[in-house]
Design a protein around this motif. Structure first.
Motif, short mmCIF file in Angstrom:
data_model
loop_
_atom_site.label_atom_id
_atom_site.label_comp_id
_atom_site.label_asym_id
_atom_site.label_seq_id
_atom_site.Cartn_x
_atom_site.Cartn_y
_atom_site.Cartn_z
N ILE A 170 0.84 -1.21 0.00
CA ILE A 170 0.00 0.00 0.00
C ILE A 170 0.87 1.24 0.00
N LEU A 171 1.92 1.24 0.81
CA LEU A 171 2.82 2.39 0.86
C LEU A 171 3.48 2.62 -0.49
N ARG A 172 3.93 1.54 -1.15
CA ARG A 172 4.57 1.70 -2.46
C ARG A 172 3.61 2.33 -3.46
N ASP A 173 2.34 1.91 -3.44
CA ASP A 173 1.34 2.50 -4.35
C ASP A 173 1.18 3.99 -4.06
N ALA A 174 1.16 4.35 -2.78
CA ALA A 174 1.00 5.76 -2.42
C ALA A 174 2.19 6.59 -2.86
N LEU A 175 3.38 6.08 -2.62
CA LEU A 175 4.59 6.82 -3.00
C LEU A 175 4.69 6.97 -4.52
N LYS A 176 4.26 5.95 -5.23
CA LYS A 176 4.26 6.02 -6.69
C LYS A 176 3.32 7.13 -7.17
N ALA A 177 2.13 7.21 -6.55
CA ALA A 177 1.15 8.24 -6.93
C ALA A 177 1.70 9.64 -6.61
N LEU A 178 2.35 9.79 -5.46
CA LEU A 178 2.92 11.08 -5.09
C LEU A 178 4.05 11.49 -6.03
N GLU A 179 4.83 10.51 -6.46
CA GLU A 179 5.93 10.81 -7.38
C GLU A 179 5.38 11.21 -8.74
N GLU A 180 4.32 10.56 -9.19
CA GLU A 180 3.71 10.90 -10.47
C GLU A 180 3.15 12.32 -10.45
#
Length: 262
Positions: A52-62
């Protein structure tokens, strides 16, 4: 160890993580260049799974809010620097009128920020503000111009943080970025002027005292007086620099030698 992150209470979804980190950036708790905890530790603090954290960080980076350096961790992106694009900053730097307009804008906006800070500063805000004043006093006593100029900018950033207004926070941070990047006159040239350092220190102390006292009118007046002085000192420093440049050209033209440095 204290943390700015809190447990995701409901759902424990990537969206919840994204919203929390977005809010921390928006409120100025997380600043550009701040490093986030490692994946394992951040997942623990947020109480979410690592996927879940990886998905969130990916969205923030995008969205351009964070960036990941390969093998070097995850950092808050330079979102403030994007308010004035490099071409606009270059235009501002090359037009003298922009300095006057910049200070005119700061005079009005900082007056509001100081007034709000006097009304809204929390005990925690005042602890941070006091620490900055102590660093400014130390730099002043050591005659460290660079450190004094840096603490000057940090002081103004802290005052607008005390105002607890998101739009004020980010617009003034963008203004201070122009200052720290040297788009305008190098602040250390003002510090080198006779008695300017003492005057500036006293003005910062006046703003600080008014905020600590919770006196909005005094904070507003102190902020205006400070920018009025900076405007006058900037003009005099620029004029003095022009005089020196012209005098040096005359000396070179007439075959003289450079004066000895004191």
């Amino acid at each position: 160890m204290k943390t700015v992150f809190s447990r995701i209470a409901h759902g424990r979804t990537a969206d919840g993580v994204v919203r929390q980190i977005e809010t921390l950036i928006l409120e100025g708790v997380l600043r550009d260049g701040d490093r986030l905890p490692g994946e394992r530790e951040l997942a623990r603090q947020l109480d979410v799974s690592r996927p879940i954290l990886r998905d969130a960080l990916k969205a923030l980076e995008e969205r351009g809010l964070i960036l990941t350096r390969h093998g070097g961790g995850t950092y808050v992106a330079d979102v403030i620097g994007q308010v004035f694009s490099p071409p606009v900053s270059a235009l501002i730097a090359s037009h003298r009128k922009a300095t006057a307009d910049y200070l005119e804008y700061r005079r009005e906006i900082e007056a509001i920020a100081a007034e709000y800070a006097a009304r809204r500063a929390t005990p925690e805000d005042l602890v941070l503000l006091e620490a900055i004043m102590e660093r400014m006093n130390a730099a002043h006593a050591a005659e460290d111009f660079e450190a004094e100029a840096a603490s000057d900018i940090e002081f103004h950033n802290a005052i607008v943080e005390c105002a607890h207004n998101i739009v004020l926070l980010h617009t003034l941070r963008a203004c201070y970025r122009l200052l720290s990047d040297g788009v305008f006159l190098n602040r250390t040239r003002i510090y080198a002027m006779p008695d300017a350092r003492n005057t500036l220190l006293g003005q910062h102390r006046a703003i600080y005292d008014a905020v600590v006292a919770g006196d909005p009118a005094a904070a507003r007046a102190a902020a205006i007086a400070h920018i009025d002085f900076v405007e006058k000192a900037t003009f005099e420093a620029e004029r003095s620099g022009d005089w020196q440049r012209i005098a040096r050209l005359r000396l070179n033209q007439r075959g003289g030698t450079e004066p000895l440095q004191p």
